[in-house]
Scaffold this motif. Structure first.
Motif, PDB file in Angstrom:
ATOM      1  N   PRO A 146     -14.491   1.160  -8.279  1.00 55.82           N
ATOM      2  CA  PRO A 146     -13.140   0.760  -8.707  1.00 55.82           C
ATOM      3  C   PRO A 146     -12.230   0.403  -7.520  1.00 55.82           C
ATOM      4  CG  PRO A 146     -13.401   3.121  -8.883  1.00 55.82           C
ATOM      5  CD  PRO A 146     -14.709   2.603  -8.384  1.00 55.82           C
ATOM      6  N   SER A 147     -12.776  -0.288  -6.530  1.00 54.68           N
ATOM      7  CA  SER A 147     -11.980  -0.759  -5.391  1.00 54.68           C
ATOM      8  C   SER A 147     -11.485  -2.173  -5.701  1.00 54.68           C
ATOM      9  CB  SER A 147     -12.856  -0.803  -4.141  1.00 54.68           C
ATOM     10  OG  SER A 147     -13.952  -1.664  -4.368  1.00 54.68           O
ATOM     11  N   GLU A 151     -13.477  -4.345  -8.373  1.00 56.83           N
ATOM     12  CA  GLU A 151     -12.800  -4.815  -9.591  1.00 56.83           C
ATOM     13  C   GLU A 151     -12.890  -6.344  -9.695  1.00 56.83           C
ATOM     14  OE1 GLU A 151     -11.242  -3.364 -12.189  1.00 56.83           O
ATOM     15  OE2 GLU A 151     -11.757  -1.367 -11.470  1.00 56.83           O
ATOM     16  N   PRO A 176     -10.531  12.218 -12.486  1.00 58.86           N
ATOM     17  CA  PRO A 176     -11.858  12.838 -12.375  1.00 58.86           C
ATOM     18  C   PRO A 176     -11.904  14.219 -13.033  1.00 58.86           C
ATOM     19  CG  PRO A 176     -10.695  12.987 -10.291  1.00 58.86           C
ATOM     20  CD  PRO A 176      -9.814  12.204 -11.212  1.00 58.86           C
ATOM     21  N   ASP A 185      -2.568   9.135  -8.511  1.00 57.46           N
ATOM     22  CA  ASP A 185      -1.663   8.039  -8.170  1.00 57.46           C
ATOM     23  C   ASP A 185      -1.478   7.140  -9.389  1.00 57.46           C
ATOM     24  OD1 ASP A 185      -3.573   5.418  -7.547  1.00 57.46           O
ATOM     25  OD2 ASP A 185      -4.540   7.349  -7.323  1.00 57.46           O
ATOM     26  N   GLU A 186      -0.465   6.251  -9.312  1.00 56.84           N
ATOM     27  CA  GLU A 186      -0.083   5.452 -10.484  1.00 56.84           C
ATOM     28  C   GLU A 186      -1.204   4.523 -10.967  1.00 56.84           C
ATOM     29  OE1 GLU A 186       2.045   1.567  -8.753  1.00 56.84           O
ATOM     30  OE2 GLU A 186       3.320   3.343  -8.729  1.00 56.84           O
ATOM     31  N   ARG A 187      -1.998   3.987 -10.019  1.00 54.79           N
ATOM     32  CA  ARG A 187      -3.056   3.060 -10.420  1.00 54.79           C
ATOM     33  C   ARG A 187      -4.140   3.802 -11.212  1.00 54.79           C
ATOM     34  NH1 ARG A 187      -6.361  -0.720  -6.209  1.00 54.79           N
ATOM     35  NH2 ARG A 187      -4.484  -1.936  -6.129  1.00 54.79           N
ATOM     36  N   THR A 188      -4.508   4.998 -10.731  1.00 49.65           N
ATOM     37  CA  THR A 188      -5.529   5.802 -11.409  1.00 49.65           C
ATOM     38  C   THR A 188      -5.034   6.194 -12.809  1.00 49.65           C
ATOM     39  OG1 THR A 188      -6.129   6.650  -9.246  1.00 49.65           O
ATOM     40  CG2 THR A 188      -6.992   7.848 -11.131  1.00 49.65           C
ATOM     41  N   SER A 190      -2.713   4.694 -14.649  1.00 51.05           N
ATOM     42  CA  SER A 190      -2.640   3.504 -15.510  1.00 51.05           C
ATOM     43  C   SER A 190      -4.020   3.165 -16.050  1.00 51.05           C
ATOM     44  CB  SER A 190      -2.127   2.289 -14.748  1.00 51.05           C
ATOM     45  OG  SER A 190      -0.929   2.578 -14.157  1.00 51.05           O
ATOM     46  N   LYS A 191      -5.012   3.252 -15.168  1.00 48.89           N
ATOM     47  CA  LYS A 191      -6.386   2.943 -15.579  1.00 48.89           C
ATOM     48  C   LYS A 191      -6.850   3.928 -16.643  1.00 48.89           C
ATOM     49  CE  LYS A 191      -8.053  -0.477 -13.091  1.00 48.89           C
ATOM     50  NZ  LYS A 191      -8.730  -1.609 -13.700  1.00 48.89           N
ATOM     51  N   GLU A 194      -5.209   3.015 -19.894  1.00 52.85           N
ATOM     52  CA  GLU A 194      -5.830   1.797 -20.455  1.00 52.85           C
ATOM     53  C   GLU A 194      -7.170   2.121 -21.111  1.00 52.85           C
ATOM     54  OE1 GLU A 194      -6.479  -1.267 -17.492  1.00 52.85           O
ATOM     55  OE2 GLU A 194      -4.336  -1.355 -17.057  1.00 52.85           O
TER      56      GLU A 194
END
Lengths: 199, 253
Positions: A146-147, A151, A176, A185-188, A190-191, A194
């Motif tokens: 997931p980098s 991606e 995890p 973090d926000e990206r993790t 959000s994912k 989703e």
């Protein structure tokens, strides 16, 4: 400069070239080899030669193997309608260790990376598309990291594979097991939102 | 070892050793900075996606002050530009921006203008439709901020001002334009029209908040690409990987 000369110095400099091994570890390994029985050293040397001589890429999935096709590609008990696409052998091993996946694999042997100049021609994309065209595959699971590069590779592959009318899925990303939402973090996060699913 | 805090953008991230990462940042207060994030690949270390390429973060690090690696203590995300990852062309353009900054800016050379340009350009490709113009806008503004600003207002030799009656040529070696009469004897020249020169000057000087209104004609795109990429090639001495990648991707699609 090393205080040793001749074979010891040579061995230390060769070992130092291995990933994650510095001067001290290389010296420790060199002395371990020097002190170990001759038979053990000969076996180590033979294994090093064998791994280079007897291992090559499987012509189907492009994993390292001592036979072609490899054990997994030959295994008829595995689901040949599902292919899991991974970046490299270490990722294949991690998925295989879960014991939950019974399909087949395709190793890209890399990932698209503009900064390293790795374009689709440099990895096994064409081979994957040819394989999907010639075999009856129902689903492709894209398990690149997931980098940013992983991606982007996943999106690129999905676009190509969908034109063949094959279902494409992406492994889930998010918190995890054993992790903490507060520190994600926000990206993790959000994912993970989703990719939420019914329970 | 003193502890520092600054805003930063990740411009390169490489795996190192078993679970560490060596990351290059472009920071607001310290310029280009390389650091090691111990255990960054382990999920429990808490770096998460903050060390991914293009991440705009608050960086906390220890540094001895020499040119060695800083030790990254922690990072907090400001903006992660998630949309860029969903399009391989956007990743390629973003990579081109960070590769240019990494290649042209020296270690620990602070430059607030370049930092803002990088943040704003990544923001633009993240939230708006991708247009080739953004690469040219980034190039001309970056070159100006670095002190490599090409002379586009008048002939470098006779100072002949821009006019519709005169034909101009761009010289990457001289770093600017030459009028038709002065261009004789110079090599590697590319033709550049008055329209292209005017739009490049606007791209260089316009307020960045209005930059999305700028539309290049096909001729301006072609001429400005020839001129600026040749000029950058002349300055860096190498063709950038991300530019080669971009060309290949455009050919394949």
């Amino acid at each position: 400069m090393s205080i040793y000369t001749g074979p010891i110095d040579q061995l230390i400099s060769r070992l130092k070239k291995l990933p994650g091994i510095g001067e001290k570890t290389a010296t420790r390994l060199a002395f371990y080899i020097l002190n170990s029985p001759r038979k053990e050293t000969e076996e180590l040397a033979k294994s090093l030669i064998d791994v280079k001589e007897k291992t090559s890429f499987c012509s189907v999935c492009f994993n390292f193997s001592d036979r072609d096709p490899c054990k997994i590609c030959q295994d008829n008990s595995r689901d040949s309608e599902t292919i899991c696409v991974v970046e490299e052998p270490a990722d294949f091993l991690a998925i295989e260790k879960t014991g939950n996946y019974k399909g087949k694999y395709h190793l890209l042997q890399g990932v698209l990376s503009p900064l390293d100049g790795i374009s689709p021609e440099e990895i096994r994309v064409k081979e994957l598309i040819d394989r999907l065209r010639n075999k009856d595959v129902k689903e492709v699971i894209i398990a690149t990291n997931p980098s940013v590069e992983g991606e982007a590779t996943a999106i690129y592959l999905a676009k190509l594979i969908k034109t063949l009318g094959i279902k494409v899925t992406r492994i889930a990303c998010g918190i995890p097991v054993g992790g903490d939402i507060e520190y994600a973090d926000e990206r993790t996060l959000s994912k993970s939102l989703e990719g939420r699913k019914d329970i | 070892m003193p502890l520092y805090k600054t805003e930063a953008i990740v411009i390169r991230s490489m795996d190192f050793s078993e679970s560490d990462k060596i990351v290059t940042f472009f920071t607001r207060d310290f310029g280009k900075l390389r650091g090691i994030a111990k255990g960054a690949k382990r999920t429990k270390k808490g770096f998460g996606s903050t060390l991914e390429l293009f991440s705009y973060i608050n960086l906390i690090f220890f540094d001895k002050g020499n040119l060695g690696l800083a030790r990254i203590n922690s990072c907090y995300s400001i903006e992660s530009y998630m949309e860029i990852c969903k399009d391989i062309q956007k990743v390629a353009y973003g990579s081109y921006f960070v590769e240019l900054v990494n290649g042209l800016v020296g270690e620990k050379e602070k430059n607030d203008g370049i930092f803002n340009l990088l943040v704003d350009s990544l923001f633009l490709i993240n939230y708006q439709k991708l247009d080739e113009e953004i690469a040219r806008i980034f190039e001309i503004r970056l070159l100006s901020l670095l002190g490599y600003q090409p002379q586009l207002e008048e002939c470098l030799i006779c100072a002949h001002k821009l006019s519709s009656k005169e034909k101009f040529w761009f010289s990457p070696v001289k770093g600017g334009i030459l009028c038709n009469r002065c261009s004789h004897g110079f090599k590697k020249l590319s033709s550049i029209s008055l329209g292209t020169l005017r739009i490049l000057l606007m791209a260089r000087d316009m307020d960045f908040n209005k930059i999305h209104r700028l539309v290049f004609s096909n001729q301006a795109l072609k001429e400005s690409e020839d001129a600026l990429t040749n000029f950058i090639y002349y300055q860096t001495g190498k063709q950038l990987n991300s530019m080669k990648f971009l060309k290949k991707i455009q050919m394949l699609s």
